[in-house]
Every structure is written in C-alpha cells, then in structure tokens.
Design a protein around this motif. Structure first.
Motif, PDB file in Angstrom:
ATOM      1  N   LEU A 180       0.819  -1.202   0.000  1.00 63.59           N
ATOM      2  CA  LEU A 180       0.000   0.000   0.000  1.00 63.59           C
ATOM      3  C   LEU A 180       0.857   1.258   0.000  1.00 63.59           C
ATOM      4  N   GLY A 181       0.320   2.319  -0.600  1.00 60.92           N
ATOM      5  CA  GLY A 181       0.965   3.621  -0.524  1.00 60.92           C
ATOM      6  C   GLY A 181       0.728   4.244   0.845  1.00 60.92           C
ATOM      7  N   ALA A 182       1.361   5.392   1.097  1.00 57.91           N
ATOM      8  CA  ALA A 182       1.302   6.028   2.414  1.00 57.91           C
ATOM      9  C   ALA A 182      -0.131   6.350   2.829  1.00 57.91           C
ATOM     10  N   ASP A 183      -0.902   6.957   1.927  1.00 55.14           N
ATOM     11  CA  ASP A 183      -2.289   7.310   2.263  1.00 55.14           C
ATOM     12  C   ASP A 183      -3.125   6.064   2.507  1.00 55.14           C
ATOM     13  N   ARG A 185      -2.032   3.198   3.502  1.00 61.03           N
ATOM     14  CA  ARG A 185      -1.592   2.579   4.764  1.00 61.03           C
ATOM     15  C   ARG A 185      -2.291   3.234   5.954  1.00 61.03           C
ATOM     16  N   ASP A 186      -2.364   4.565   5.923  1.00 63.02           N
ATOM     17  CA  ASP A 186      -3.025   5.291   7.005  1.00 63.02           C
ATOM     18  C   ASP A 186      -4.490   4.876   7.106  1.00 63.02           C
ATOM     19  N   ALA A 187      -5.156   4.771   5.960  1.00 60.25           N
ATOM     20  CA  ALA A 187      -6.566   4.380   5.945  1.00 60.25           C
ATOM     21  C   ALA A 187      -6.743   2.954   6.470  1.00 60.25           C
ATOM     22  N   PHE A 188      -5.837   2.074   6.045  1.00 65.24           N
ATOM     23  CA  PHE A 188      -5.923   0.678   6.477  1.00 65.24           C
ATOM     24  C   PHE A 188      -5.687   0.556   7.979  1.00 65.24           C
TER      25      PHE A 188
END
Length: 238
Positions: A180-183, A185-188
């Motif tokens: 996953l990308g950074a955004d 990852r944060d959502a996950f």
C-alpha cells in the motif's frame, strides 16, 4: 449430473482431506491446473499451511519423550527429502503449489497423530459444517475442544488456536501494508484500529463474568481474529 460437477466435488473432497481450504480452489482453472497469474493466491495458502505444519510439528515434539522426539526429527528430514523430490519436477508457482499441498498432507498426518488416529479429519469435517473451516480454524482445534472437560481445557485449546490465528493475521496484515501507498496505509491502519475496538466491544464479557463467560469471550475473539484474517487474505488475493 454433469462431469464438471463431479470433478468439482472430487476436487473439494481431495483438498479437504488434507486440510487445504476451500478458498484455495480459486487458484486453479476449470481443468484443475494452476493459473499462471495465481502467485498471490498460492502464497496465501502456502503461508497458512506452512504455519499450520510448524505449529503442529512443535506440538507433537513437545508431547513425545526424548527418544520419540529424536525419531520424529529423523522422520521429518526424510519427509523434506521426499517433498523436494516430488516437487522438483516443476518450477515457479506450480512448485509452490506442490510444496503447499505436501505441507498440508504432512500437517494432517501430524494432527491425526497428535489427537488420535482418524479423529482430526472427522472432527474437522464437523467444524467445516459449522463454518470454522471457512475462516481457517484448524481441525486440531475442533478435536481439542471435543476432548475438553474442564473450563481450563477449553481455555487451553482456545489459547493455542488464538496464538496461531494471531500470527496468521499479523502475516497477512503485513503483506497488505507492504503493497500500500502512504495514504492507503493510514486508511488501512485506521480501519484495523476500528475493527479491533469493535471486536473488543462484541466479545467483552459481563462485568461480573464467570468461567463460562470467559470461555465465550475468548472463543468470540478467536473467531473474530480468524474471520479478519480470512477477510484480509481474500483482499490480498484480489
């Protein structure tokens, strides 16, 4: 009844007999051959079966006297040689699929040895009927419960399976995070935190809980973790 339906049922029976999960069938085409782009699908089942085998092997070793443990280790070395020979004729994802099936077969043998000849498969089918197999709860867990008498027995069975399912969940969670990308990852991670909070609420025992409430609470959490792992594994495949 058409031939494809018969083949499908035969496929399911063969895989279930060695503990391969129903979701693994998606890695294969109509002819039963591995799909070229099924790498992620096979990897999920491979990780599950290798962890299942590792955990069961350690449990069998721990249950044996020193001489029996030494004999089992020699047997394991021989099995590894036989597995490598059996799977050495193919490469890539086909070899991974072969290794996965061999690990599942070996884990089933060791589970049966640990729990009593033939019982693991029989109780595993019962677990499948109740949905346990669908989320990846092991047949050995069902067998352990069937032999339990005291509350401490049930808690011990659930504790061992919980440790296994926690590791399974951590493994697939990390795989998802890695791609996953950074955004994303944060959502996950936010989603994962919300799931954990929700699970605690659903499975929390009463304020003045007794031993049965404790068993129910820990069983609830175990199934929630297994269901979450199954959900993330499906997401990783897709």
């Amino acid at each position: 009844m058409d031939a494809s339906s018969t083949d499908d049922r035969r496929w399911e029976a063969v895989n279930a007999s060695v503990g391969l999960r129903p979701s693994y069938e998606r890695c294969f085409g109509k002819s039963g051959t591995i799909e070229p782009d099924a790498g992620a699908c096979v990897d999920i089942e491979a990780d599950y079966q290798e962890e299942r085998l590792t955990v069961t092997y350690k449990e069998v070793v721990a249950s044996l006297p020193k001489s029996g443990a030494a004999s089992l280790k020699s047997e394991e070395v021989l099995w590894i040689k036989q597995r490598d020979a059996a799977c050495g004729k193919v490469t890539g994802v086909e070899r991974r699929a072969c290794m996965t099936k061999e690990a599942a077969k070996r884990a089933t043998i060791l589970e049966s040895r640990l729990m009593g000849s033939g019982r693991a498969e029989a109780v595993g089918r019962k677990a499948d009927d109740s949905g346990g197999e669908a989320v990846g709860l092991r047949a050995a867990y069902a067998v352990c419960l069937s032999r339990s008498v005291a509350t401490s027995d049930f808690l011990s069975c659930t504790g061992r399976e919980r440790a296994y399912q926690d590791q399974r969940l951590d493994t697939v969670r990390q795989k998802l995070l890695n791609r996953l990308g950074a955004d994303e990852r944060d959502a996950f991670e936010g989603e994962d935190h919300a799931w954990s909070t929700s699970m605690s609420g659903r499975c929390s025992p009463p304020d003045e809980d007794g031993s049965i409430d404790q068993v129910d609470s820990e069983t609830c959490e175990l199934r929630e973790v297994a269901e979450r792992a199954a959900e993330l594994e499906e997401r990783f495949r897709n």
